[in-house]
Design a protein around this motif. Structure first.
Motif, PDB file in Angstrom:
ATOM      1  N   ASP A  84      -1.505 -10.863   2.513  1.00 40.60           N
ATOM      2  CA  ASP A  84      -1.045  -9.777   3.390  1.00 40.60           C
ATOM      3  C   ASP A  84       0.472  -9.613   3.323  1.00 40.60           C
ATOM      4  O   ASP A  84       0.981  -8.486   3.368  1.00 40.60           O
ATOM      5  CB  ASP A  84      -1.490 -10.027   4.835  1.00 40.60           C
ATOM      6  CG  ASP A  84      -2.992  -9.843   5.025  1.00 40.60           C
ATOM      7  OD1 ASP A  84      -3.633  -9.241   4.131  1.00 40.60           O
ATOM      8  OD2 ASP A  84      -3.525 -10.295   6.059  1.00 40.60           O
ATOM      9  N   THR A  85       1.188 -10.715   3.218  1.00 42.39           N
ATOM     10  CA  THR A  85       2.649 -10.648   3.094  1.00 42.39           C
ATOM     11  C   THR A  85       3.037  -9.950   1.803  1.00 42.39           C
ATOM     12  O   THR A  85       3.927  -9.082   1.789  1.00 42.39           O
ATOM     13  CB  THR A  85       3.262 -12.065   3.129  1.00 42.39           C
ATOM     14  OG1 THR A  85       2.922 -12.681   4.373  1.00 42.39           O
ATOM     15  CG2 THR A  85       4.769 -12.021   2.969  1.00 42.39           C
ATOM     16  N   LEU A  90       5.191  -5.204  -0.973  1.00 41.24           N
ATOM     17  CA  LEU A  90       5.039  -4.166  -2.002  1.00 41.24           C
ATOM     18  C   LEU A  90       4.953  -2.774  -1.392  1.00 41.24           C
ATOM     19  O   LEU A  90       5.462  -1.800  -1.964  1.00 41.24           O
ATOM     20  CB  LEU A  90       3.808  -4.449  -2.858  1.00 41.24           C
ATOM     21  CG  LEU A  90       3.862  -5.689  -3.735  1.00 41.24           C
ATOM     22  CD1 LEU A  90       2.546  -5.888  -4.463  1.00 41.24           C
ATOM     23  CD2 LEU A  90       5.016  -5.605  -4.720  1.00 41.24           C
ATOM     24  N   LYS A  91       4.343  -2.676  -0.223  1.00 39.49           N
ATOM     25  CA  LYS A  91       4.154  -1.381   0.422  1.00 39.49           C
ATOM     26  C   LYS A  91       5.488  -0.732   0.778  1.00 39.49           C
ATOM     27  O   LYS A  91       5.641   0.487   0.726  1.00 39.49           O
ATOM     28  CB  LYS A  91       3.304  -1.563   1.682  1.00 39.49           C
ATOM     29  CG  LYS A  91       2.725  -0.300   2.229  1.00 39.49           C
ATOM     30  CD  LYS A  91       1.774  -0.640   3.358  1.00 39.49           C
ATOM     31  CE  LYS A  91       1.024   0.577   3.808  1.00 39.49           C
ATOM     32  NZ  LYS A  91       0.107   0.263   4.905  1.00 39.49           N
ATOM     33  N   GLY A  94       6.532   1.395  -1.873  1.00 39.99           N
ATOM     34  CA  GLY A  94       5.576   2.428  -2.257  1.00 39.99           C
ATOM     35  C   GLY A  94       4.479   1.950  -3.186  1.00 39.99           C
ATOM     36  O   GLY A  94       3.789   2.755  -3.798  1.00 39.99           O
ATOM     37  N   LEU A  95       4.330   0.658  -3.324  1.00 37.30           N
ATOM     38  CA  LEU A  95       3.302   0.098  -4.204  1.00 37.30           C
ATOM     39  C   LEU A  95       2.130  -0.387  -3.359  1.00 37.30           C
ATOM     40  O   LEU A  95       2.296  -1.254  -2.508  1.00 37.30           O
ATOM     41  CB  LEU A  95       3.881  -1.056  -5.030  1.00 37.30           C
ATOM     42  CG  LEU A  95       5.121  -0.722  -5.856  1.00 37.30           C
ATOM     43  CD1 LEU A  95       5.700  -1.988  -6.443  1.00 37.30           C
ATOM     44  CD2 LEU A  95       4.761   0.273  -6.945  1.00 37.30           C
ATOM     45  N   LYS A  96       0.969   0.190  -3.604  1.00 29.70           N
ATOM     46  CA  LYS A  96      -0.222  -0.199  -2.843  1.00 29.70           C
ATOM     47  C   LYS A  96      -1.231  -0.832  -3.783  1.00 29.70           C
ATOM     48  O   LYS A  96      -1.450  -0.356  -4.891  1.00 29.70           O
ATOM     49  CB  LYS A  96      -0.822   1.010  -2.137  1.00 29.70           C
ATOM     50  CG  LYS A  96       0.054   1.573  -1.055  1.00 29.70           C
ATOM     51  CD  LYS A  96      -0.640   2.674  -0.301  1.00 29.70           C
ATOM     52  CE  LYS A  96       0.257   3.219   0.783  1.00 29.70           C
ATOM     53  NZ  LYS A  96      -0.412   4.291   1.512  1.00 29.70           N
ATOM     54  N   LEU A  97      -1.870  -1.885  -3.301  1.00 33.98           N
ATOM     55  CA  LEU A  97      -2.854  -2.591  -4.122  1.00 33.98           C
ATOM     56  C   LEU A  97      -4.261  -2.048  -3.953  1.00 33.98           C
ATOM     57  O   LEU A  97      -5.080  -2.156  -4.852  1.00 33.98           O
ATOM     58  CB  LEU A  97      -2.847  -4.092  -3.778  1.00 33.98           C
ATOM     59  CG  LEU A  97      -1.544  -4.826  -4.055  1.00 33.98           C
ATOM     60  CD1 LEU A  97      -1.655  -6.259  -3.587  1.00 33.98           C
ATOM     61  CD2 LEU A  97      -1.204  -4.767  -5.524  1.00 33.98           C
ATOM     62  N   GLY A  98      -4.581  -1.505  -2.796  1.00 33.05           N
ATOM     63  CA  GLY A  98      -5.937  -1.037  -2.532  1.00 33.05           C
ATOM     64  C   GLY A  98      -6.882  -2.218  -2.337  1.00 33.05           C
ATOM     65  O   GLY A  98      -6.451  -3.348  -2.099  1.00 33.05           O
TER      66      GLY A  98
END
Length: 133
Positions: A84-85, A90-91, A94-98
């Motif tokens: 989660d960290t 990353l969020k 603007g980077l999302k893992l999905g």
């Protein structure tokens, strides 16, 4: 500690009765002098009168299983907290893992970081060494 002490004394051949601490506390609170010596006399009197509640002590196998389950739960909780960290860090960029299965999490992070080379460290320990010096 009572489970360990109980097991050690039983293995040594002593006849042991494990009693409920809250019940003993209520019994001893009615006594006027609160010293270790008077508490010991009070417990002995309580046992002599049969005025106690025996508590079941779990088997060694049950204690080991519980220890393993708690350790596993703690490990999973820490792993999820780290994931989660990483997601949160990353969020911000603007980077999302999905949705990602735990087994593919590291691979997905590596793939996402290919698009943001400024966030990648060639050797994460080299930064630590530089910062710690």
């Amino acid at each position: 500690m009572s489970e360990w002490l109980y097991g050690a004394l039983v293995e040594s051949g002593f006849q042991i009765v494990c009693i409920e601490a809250r019940h003993v506390q209520r019994f001893l609170s009615s006594r006027p002098n609160k010293t270790d010596r008077s508490d010991a006399h009070g417990i002995a009197e309580m046992m002599r009168l049969g005025h106690y509640r025996e508590v079941h002590v779990k088997s060694k196998a049950s204690q080991i299983l519980r220890t393993i389950l708690i350790a596993r739960r703690k490990f999973v909780d820490q792993m999820l907290a780290i994931e989660d960290t990483i997601r949160g860090l990353l969020k911000v960029h603007g980077l999302k893992l999905g949705l990602v299965h735990r087994a593919r999490f590291a691979t997905k992070v590596e793939a996402v970081l290919r698009d943001a080379p400024e966030l990648r460290l060639a050797n994460p320990y080299s930064t630590c060494v530089t910062l710690c010096e």
